[in-house]
Design an enzyme around this catalytic site. Structure first.
Site, short mmCIF file in Angstrom:
data_model
loop_
_atom_site.label_atom_id
_atom_site.label_comp_id
_atom_site.label_asym_id
_atom_site.label_seq_id
_atom_site.Cartn_x
_atom_site.Cartn_y
_atom_site.Cartn_z
CB CYS A 1 76.24 3.47 14.73
SG CYS A 1 76.63 3.08 16.23
CB CYS B 1 78.91 5.66 15.61
SG CYS B 1 78.93 3.75 15.38
CB CYS C 1 88.20 -16.60 12.43
SG CYS C 1 87.87 -18.15 13.14
CB CYS D 1 90.63 -17.85 15.09
SG CYS D 1 90.37 -18.58 13.36
#
Length: 437
Positions: A56, A59, A188, A191
């Site tokens: 990445c 990163c 989630c 959520c």
């Protein structure tokens, strides 16, 4: 061969071991599925954790700042990194979908906070210090470190109650309250979208329906007990003592207004009707009206003017309307005509016929009198107007609670005329009476 072996040994000592972008010489702690729970979850310290992949580019750009962060926070806040490309299970556990992902494991280790700010050592450090401050405030009673949280990533809505395997039965099943419980997973997406709506609904429903949230990835026993297969799953638990079999599926929408409307409909169905109190003394009057936003007071005809059947018909109408308007949490009381003259005078309902009714706001010392018929339709229209803030009001006479007489309670029977006393003429001298005449 000896020289070659010695050279390898020297190289291994001189060059620190390297994993990903970080070496053992950095203050960044290498985290893996083997040590993550022990080092991060079971530790009281605040942790900043980066989930990265070696390939990445973002990163790679973050690495120098992240090393700087680790050195600056050394001894204050712990800094770690997970090669989530190699340890996919650990990344998946925390919902990592892109790189780098930075999470701050604060007071509630099971629900870390996503860091979405600038990728500089200073900015990340400030976010981590904010988490540390919250934890300290909670220790001094100035905040919550896990007693309440929202269901998503932020862990911070004061009106949502955090549920666990240990406290679920005591808080939910053994309470008399209505409950809506969300079973969620920290990773989630749905959520996370629900979290702010759930928090707003919890605030709006405060005092009527309690909203809780349980991390089903941590508290798996309760999630299994209620058959949770996807996230978020919402269950409704009705008021009163209950068991797990009483749980009902929530089938409403996901906005705060949807949640509030659905919950209030359920709550209304479970609210008991108000008690219709006969006002026979100060205690009964206070029971009917004290602390209520409004008090509906009826004065019914004397039992000699309206027998038991007649009175019970009036009482039945009042109870039926009490059921209809029960969500208003009004007080309901009644008295017999002329039994409470001070009350009738204060509300201007005495002397022009019975039955009569007035609705009183004792906090503002104002009242409104029923002008229409004392019937189901007439009273319903009157109370409906009151509930919408319509209708004329007048000040309570004397601007204070009227004096209440102590009288016998109605025995449920027809009234009886007092018996006439018989005059004993045996000791009466009729001649004396004649002389007086």
């Amino acid at each position: 061969m000896k020289i070659k072996g010695l050279l390898c040994l020297l190289l291994s000592v001189a060059v620190p071991s390297v994993w990903g972008f970080y070496s053992s010489g950095d203050a960044v702690v290498e985290l893996t599925p083997t040590n993550f729970d022990r080092l991060v979850i079971q530790d009281d310290a605040i942790w900043v954790v980066e989930f990265y992949a070696n390939w990445c580019g973002h990163c790679q750009s973050l690495a120098p700042e992240y090393k700087k962060l680790a050195k600056a926070l050394k001894g204050v806040i712990k800094v770690g990194a997970v090669d989530a490309d190699e340890h996919k299970s650990l990344g998946g556990q925390y919902g990592v979908r892109g790189f780098p992902t930075i999470k701050i494991f604060g007071a509630n280790k099971r629900s870390p906070t996503d860091y979405n700010g600038q990728r500089t050592a200073k900015a990340i450090a400030e976010a981590a210090m904010a988490e540390a401050k919250k934890k300290v405030q909670a220790a001094f009673g100035g905040g919550s470190s896990g007693g309440s949280s929202s269901s998503g990533e932020d862990g911070g809505s004061g009106d949502v109650i955090v549920l666990t395997d240990d406290n679920f039965d005591k808080l939910v099943l053994q309470s008399e309250d209505d409950w809506l419980v969300e079973f969620f997973a920290p990773w989630c997406g749905h959520c996370k979208n629900l979290a702010p709506e759930w928090a707003r609904a919890a605030t709006e429903l405060k005092g009527k329906v309690k909203l809780g949230a349980l991390d089903a990835t941590v508290h798996q026993s309760k999630a299994a007990e209620y058959g949770v297969r996807g996230y978020p799953t919402i269950k409704y638990f009705p008021a009163g003592k209950k068991s797990s079999s009483d749980a009902q599926e929530y089938d409403g929408g996901r906005t705060s207004s949807d949640i509030v409307t659905w919950a209030l409909d359920k709550h209304a169905a479970n609210v008991p009707p108000p008690e219709l109190v006969e006002i026979i003394d100060e205690t009964s009057f206070d029971s009917a009206c004290e602390g209520k936003p409004l008090c509906v007071i009826s004065v019914l005809p004397h039992i000699l003017d309206c027998d038991a059947k007649c009175r019970n018909k009036f009482l039945s109408t009042l109870r039926e309307l009490g059921e209809k308007f029960k969500q208003k949490a009004w007080g309901w009381g009644w008295a017999e005509a002329v039994a409470q003259p001070e009350l009738e005078s204060a509300l201007e309902i005495g002397g022009f016929g019975y039955p009569a009714m007035a609705v009183v706001n004792f906090k503002k010392m104002k009242f409104s009198v029923l002008k229409g018929s004392f019937s189901k339709d007439g009273i319903n229209e009157f109370l409906r107007d009151i509930s919408f803030g319509r209708g004329q009001t007048a000040p309570v006479k004397g601007a204070k609670k009227p004096a209440i007489n102590t009288v016998p309670a109605w025995d449920g029977k027809d009234g009886q005329l007092p018996e006439e006393e018989e005059i004993d003429l045996s000791d009466v001298d009729l001649d004396d009476i004649k002389d007086e005449l």
